[in-house]
Scaffold this motif. Sequence first.
Motif, PDB file in Angstrom:
ATOM      1  N   UNK A  88       0.844  -1.197   0.000  1.00 59.33           N
ATOM      2  CA  UNK A  88       0.000   0.000   0.000  1.00 59.33           C
ATOM      3  C   UNK A  88       0.875   1.240   0.000  1.00 59.33           C
ATOM      4  N   UNK A  89       1.917   1.239   0.826  1.00 66.89           N
ATOM      5  CA  UNK A  89       2.808   2.388   0.896  1.00 66.89           C
ATOM      6  C   UNK A  89       3.597   2.564  -0.396  1.00 66.89           C
ATOM      7  N   UNK A  90       4.028   1.454  -1.009  1.00 64.26           N
ATOM      8  CA  UNK A  90       4.710   1.532  -2.306  1.00 64.26           C
ATOM      9  C   UNK A  90       3.845   2.230  -3.341  1.00 64.26           C
ATOM     10  N   UNK A  91       2.544   1.972  -3.268  1.00 69.43           N
ATOM     11  CA  UNK A  91       1.605   2.555  -4.225  1.00 69.43           C
ATOM     12  C   UNK A  91       1.163   3.963  -3.828  1.00 69.43           C
ATOM     13  N   UNK A 107     -12.157   1.166   6.685  1.00 70.67           N
ATOM     14  CA  UNK A 107     -10.807   1.541   7.076  1.00 70.67           C
ATOM     15  C   UNK A 107     -10.354   0.769   8.313  1.00 70.67           C
ATOM     16  N   UNK A 108     -11.225   0.570   9.331  1.00 70.83           N
ATOM     17  CA  UNK A 108     -10.791  -0.244  10.476  1.00 70.83           C
ATOM     18  C   UNK A 108     -10.428  -1.683  10.085  1.00 70.83           C
ATOM     19  N   UNK A 161      -8.060   5.172   1.290  1.00 71.14           N
ATOM     20  CA  UNK A 161      -8.141   4.974  -0.158  1.00 71.14           C
ATOM     21  C   UNK A 161      -8.210   3.486  -0.507  1.00 71.14           C
ATOM     22  N   UNK A 162      -7.364   2.692   0.145  1.00 65.64           N
ATOM     23  CA  UNK A 162      -7.386   1.257  -0.096  1.00 65.64           C
ATOM     24  C   UNK A 162      -8.726   0.666   0.321  1.00 65.64           C
ATOM     25  N   UNK A 163      -9.236   1.118   1.445  1.00 64.02           N
ATOM     26  CA  UNK A 163     -10.526   0.619   1.927  1.00 64.02           C
ATOM     27  C   UNK A 163     -11.629   0.913   0.912  1.00 64.02           C
ATOM     28  N   UNK A 164     -11.652   2.130   0.393  1.00 62.67           N
ATOM     29  CA  UNK A 164     -12.674   2.497  -0.595  1.00 62.67           C
ATOM     30  C   UNK A 164     -12.532   1.659  -1.858  1.00 62.67           C
ATOM     31  N   UNK A 165     -11.307   1.459  -2.328  1.00 60.46           N
ATOM     32  CA  UNK A 165     -11.073   0.678  -3.542  1.00 60.46           C
ATOM     33  C   UNK A 165     -11.452  -0.786  -3.352  1.00 60.46           C
TER      34      UNK A 165
END
Length: 69
Positions: A18-21, A36-37, A27-31
Motif C-alpha cells: 500500500x505504501x509503495x503505491x 478503514x478499520x 483509499x485502499x478501503x474504498x477501492x
Amino acid sequence: MTNIQNAADLGRAIRARRLELGLQQTELAMQSGVSTPTVSAIENGKETARVGLVLQLCRDLGIQLSVGT
C-alpha cells in the motif's frame, strides 16, 4: 518474494505494498470495498476469522503464500 507465514506477515506485506503505491488506508478501503478499520486490523496482523482460516488452511495444505512485485 515475501514468505507469508502468519497474519502478521500478511499484514506487513499488505502495508508495504500500500505504501509503495502511495495509498492511504482510507483509499485502499474504498477501492477494496471494506472499512478503514478492517484495513487497519489486517495490516496490524489481527487474525480475523476469514484471514486466520485461510492462513491455517494454507499451512495445513502446505501452500506457501508469496507476494510478487
